[in-house]
Scaffold this motif. Structure first.
Motif, PDB file in Angstrom:
ATOM      1  N   PRO A  36     -34.951   8.244   5.781  1.00 42.98           N
ATOM      2  CA  PRO A  36     -35.885   8.856   6.728  1.00 42.98           C
ATOM      3  C   PRO A  36     -35.311  10.089   7.426  1.00 42.98           C
ATOM      4  O   PRO A  36     -34.422   9.990   8.278  1.00 42.98           O
ATOM      5  N   LEU A  37     -35.824  11.239   7.019  1.00 40.26           N
ATOM      6  CA  LEU A  37     -35.471  12.541   7.575  1.00 40.26           C
ATOM      7  C   LEU A  37     -36.751  13.351   7.685  1.00 40.26           C
ATOM      8  O   LEU A  37     -37.733  13.069   6.999  1.00 40.26           O
ATOM      9  N   PRO A  38     -36.752  14.405   8.500  1.00 45.01           N
ATOM     10  CA  PRO A  38     -37.844  15.366   8.392  1.00 45.01           C
ATOM     11  C   PRO A  38     -37.665  16.183   7.118  1.00 45.01           C
ATOM     12  O   PRO A  38     -36.586  16.154   6.507  1.00 45.01           O
ATOM     13  N   VAL A  39     -38.684  16.913   6.717  1.00 44.42           N
ATOM     14  CA  VAL A  39     -38.587  17.687   5.474  1.00 44.42           C
ATOM     15  C   VAL A  39     -37.466  18.731   5.574  1.00 44.42           C
ATOM     16  O   VAL A  39     -36.686  18.911   4.636  1.00 44.42           O
ATOM     17  N   ARG A  40     -37.370  19.385   6.689  1.00 44.17           N
ATOM     18  CA  ARG A  40     -36.337  20.401   6.923  1.00 44.17           C
ATOM     19  C   ARG A  40     -35.422  19.881   8.030  1.00 44.17           C
ATOM     20  O   ARG A  40     -35.808  19.811   9.191  1.00 44.17           O
ATOM     21  N   TYR A  41     -34.195  19.516   7.675  1.00 42.68           N
ATOM     22  CA  TYR A  41     -33.345  18.746   8.590  1.00 42.68           C
ATOM     23  C   TYR A  41     -32.200  19.547   9.214  1.00 42.68           C
ATOM     24  O   TYR A  41     -31.525  19.061  10.122  1.00 42.68           O
ATOM     25  N   ALA A  42     -31.933  20.746   8.728  1.00 48.34           N
ATOM     26  CA  ALA A  42     -30.984  21.671   9.355  1.00 48.34           C
ATOM     27  C   ALA A  42     -29.575  21.110   9.507  1.00 48.34           C
ATOM     28  O   ALA A  42     -28.943  21.230  10.558  1.00 48.34           O
ATOM     29  N   LEU A  43     -29.082  20.493   8.443  1.00 48.99           N
ATOM     30  CA  LEU A  43     -27.687  20.069   8.360  1.00 48.99           C
ATOM     31  C   LEU A  43     -27.097  20.640   7.078  1.00 48.99           C
ATOM     32  O   LEU A  43     -27.803  20.786   6.077  1.00 48.99           O
ATOM     33  N   THR A  44     -25.815  20.953   7.081  1.00 48.76           N
ATOM     34  CA  THR A  44     -25.157  21.317   5.826  1.00 48.76           C
ATOM     35  C   THR A  44     -25.001  20.062   4.981  1.00 48.76           C
ATOM     36  O   THR A  44     -25.151  18.936   5.470  1.00 48.76           O
ATOM     37  N   ILE A  45     -24.657  20.243   3.722  1.00 46.85           N
ATOM     38  CA  ILE A  45     -24.508  19.089   2.840  1.00 46.85           C
ATOM     39  C   ILE A  45     -23.374  18.177   3.315  1.00 46.85           C
ATOM     40  O   ILE A  45     -23.448  16.953   3.189  1.00 46.85           O
ATOM     41  N   GLY A  46     -22.336  18.761   3.923  1.00 47.37           N
ATOM     42  CA  GLY A  46     -21.245  17.958   4.466  1.00 47.37           C
ATOM     43  C   GLY A  46     -21.665  17.184   5.698  1.00 47.37           C
ATOM     44  O   GLY A  46     -21.314  16.019   5.871  1.00 47.37           O
ATOM     45  N   GLU A  47     -22.429  17.831   6.574  1.00 47.76           N
ATOM     46  CA  GLU A  47     -22.951  17.140   7.751  1.00 47.76           C
ATOM     47  C   GLU A  47     -23.919  16.034   7.334  1.00 47.76           C
ATOM     48  O   GLU A  47     -23.918  14.944   7.920  1.00 47.76           O
TER      49      GLU A  47
END
Length: 422
Positions: A211-222
Motif C-alpha cells: 500500500p503506497l500512493p501512485v507517486r511516493y517520492a522516495l528513491t529506490i534505496g529509501e
C-alpha cells in the motif's frame, strides 16, 4: 539569493563604504562563495549526482569485498563513465560475481513480453530472468551467493514492476540470510511530491507490491528501507547512498544521462506524465504505445481529439496544455488504426500533478463516451475502489483528489522516517 535588508540603491547613495560592501557581496555571490539553496533552477552549477554505483567505486568496493554476489540489474545500471554494473563488478578486486538476475524487459531492457533465462556473453555467467517462469529467485539461482546487489533505475511510480522485483528478492534474501545491497539512484520525479490514492490492502500484486500512493517520492534505496521495515521483511539491508542528490531534483537536475528504463518510457517528459496517463489504457484508451511519444499523448478510434482537448483546456490544469494530435500506433492497443488523439505539453513540471490529469481525462471520456470508455477497469492500476467509485458517480476530479488528503498526510509522516537525503 541571500536577501539583503533595505534598498541597495539607497545604500549606495548613503556612503562609499556601503557601495564597497555591496560590490563585495555581489562578487562573492557570483563566485559562489555565499551559500545558496540547491534547486533545480541552479542545477547547471550544482555538482553532478553520483549514483550508488559511483560511490561504491569510490569506496573501492569495500562493502562487497570477500563476498560472492548476484546482481539484479539491467541496461540502466551504468556508472558516470557509462560502464555497466556487470562490467564494473565483474572486475572489482576481492568480489566474486556468481550470477545475474534481470527484471521485466530483460537485461537489455528491450523486451515487452516474458523473458527467458540466458547466459551473459561478456562474463559467461547465467542471467536468471525474474520476468519469465518465476518472478522470484529460487534456491538453485541463489546457490553460492552470500550477497545480492540491486542496481536498476526505477520510475518512482507504484505500478512500475522493478520495485516489486526488488521487494521479492529482498524477501528471498531474508529467508536465506543473504545480505542485500541497493545501489541507490534518483527518483526521476523527485522526492517531494506525493500523489494519487493509496493502494487498497486487498489489491496487492506484481504491479502493486505494498500500500503506497501512485507517486511516493522516495528513491529506490529509501523505498527498500520502507519495504524492509513496514512490510516486516527483515533482510540484512545495506543502501549505498548517492552523493549530491536533493529531494527537489527532477531527473534533468542530476547531470546523469537519461536511459529509458523500459521500451515505452522514452523521455523525461513522458516519465512525468506516466503515472496519470498509464491508468487509462486498461479502460480502452491508447496511451501512445507504438508511437514516438508514449504517455505524451492518448487517443482511440472513437475519440474526437478536438472535443477532448478543448474540454481539458477549459479545466485550466496547472502545468499542462492539450492539443489535437491524431496518431496511428504501430503496436499495442489499436495498432494500425487511426486514433483521434490529444497531445500533452508540459508548461511547468513543478506544477504538474499527473494523477489529477489522469482523473480529468477519465472524467471527460466517461461523460463523452460512456459506452466506449470502461471506467470500472481503471481499478487495475489505480488500485483504490473508492476513487474509481467516485469517478463512476460523477464526483468532480478536484474533490476526488481532496479525498486523498488524510491518507496521503499519514503516508507522508511514515515515509519521512526513511529519508536518506534532504
Amino acid at each position: 539569493m541571500v536577501a539583503i535588508a533595505g534598498d541597495p540603491l539607497t545604500g549606495l547613495k548613503r556612503s562609499r563604504s556601503t557601495f564597497i560592501y555591496f560590490s563585495a557581496f555581489v562578487a562573492l555571490f557570483f563566485l559562489g562563495a555565499l551559500p545558496t539553496r540547491a534547486t533545480p533552477k541552479h542545477s547547471g552549477r550544482a555538482a553532478r549526482v553520483q549514483t550508488g554505483l559511483d560511490v561504491l567505486e569510490a569506496q573501492k568496493f569495500a562493502p562487497l569485498r570477500g563476498k560472492h554476489i548476484g546482481i539484479i540489474t539491467n541496461h540502466t545500471g551504468r556508472d558516470s563513465q557509462e560502464r555497466s554494473t556487470v562490467d564494473v563488478l565483474s572486475h572489482a578486486t576481492g568480489v566474486q560475481l556468481v550470477a545475474l538476475f534481470s527484471p521485466e524487459h530483460g537485461l537489455a531492457g528491450r523486451n515487452d513480453e516474458k523473458v527467458a533465462s540466458s547466459k551473459d556473453p561478456s562474463t559467461g555467467l547465467p542471467v536468471y530472468s525474474l520476468y519469465g517462469e518465476t518472478r522470484r529467485p529460487t534456491d538453485e539461482m541463489l546457490k553460492g551467493i552470500d550477497a545480492l546487489v540491486f542496481d536498476v533505475q526505477d520510475a518512482g511510480v507504484r505500478f512500475y514492476t522493478y520495485t516489486a522485483t526488488m521487494a521479492y528478492c529482498m524477501e528471498e534474501a531474508a529467508k536465506r540470510n543473504i545480505a542485500f545491497f541497493v545501489l541507490d539512484r534518483p527518483n526521476p520525479l523527485g522526492g517531494e511530491i506525493i500523489e494519487g490514492p493509496m493502494l487498497d490492502p486487498d489489491k496487492t500484486n506484481f504491479v502493486a507490491y505494498f500500500p503506497l500512493p501512485v507517486r511516493y517520492a522516495l528513491t529506490i534505496g529509501e523505498l527498500a528501507q520502507f519495504f524492509n521495515a513496514e512490510n516486516h521483511i527483515g533482510t540484512d539491508l545495506h543502501v549505498i547512498t548517492m552523493r549530491n542528490w536533493h529531494r527537489n531534483y527532477f531527473f534533468e537536475s542530476t547531470g546523469i544521462k537519461w536511459i529509458p528504463p523500459s521500451p515505452n518510457l522514452r523521455t523525461i517528459k513522458g516519465s512525468i506524465l506516466y503515472p496519470g496517463i498509464e491508468i487509462l489504457q486498461s479502460a480502452g484508451v491508447s496511451v501512445g504505445r507504438g508511437t514516438e511519444t508514449p504517455f505524451e499523448e492518448f487517443g482511440a478510434p472513437w475519440l474526437n481529439g478536438e472535443e477532448v482537448a478543448s474540454a481539458l483546456n477549459a479545466r485550466s490544469l496547472p502545468g499542462v496544455h492539450f492539443a489535437v494530435q491524431p496518431f496511428i500506433p504501430i503496436a499495442g492497443l489499436y495498432a494500425g488504426q487511426r486514433c483521434g488523439g490529444v497531445s500533452i505539453r508540459i508548461t511547468d513540471r513543478f506544477k504538474v500533478r499527473s494523477m489529477r490529469v489522469g482523473l480529468e481525462v477519465a472524467a471527460i471520456l466517461q461523460k463523452l463516451y460512456p459506452k466506449q470508455f470502461e471506467v470500472s477497469k481503471l481499478i487495475e492500476l489505480v488500485g483504490n475502489a473508492d476513487t474509481v467509485q467516485q469517478l463512476q458517480s460523477g464526483v468532480p476530479p478536484e474533490k476526488i483528489v481532496a479525498s486523498w488528503s488524510d491518507t496521503l498526510a499519514a503516508f507522508d509522516k511514515i515515509r519521512r522516517k526513511y529519508f536518506l537525503y534532504k
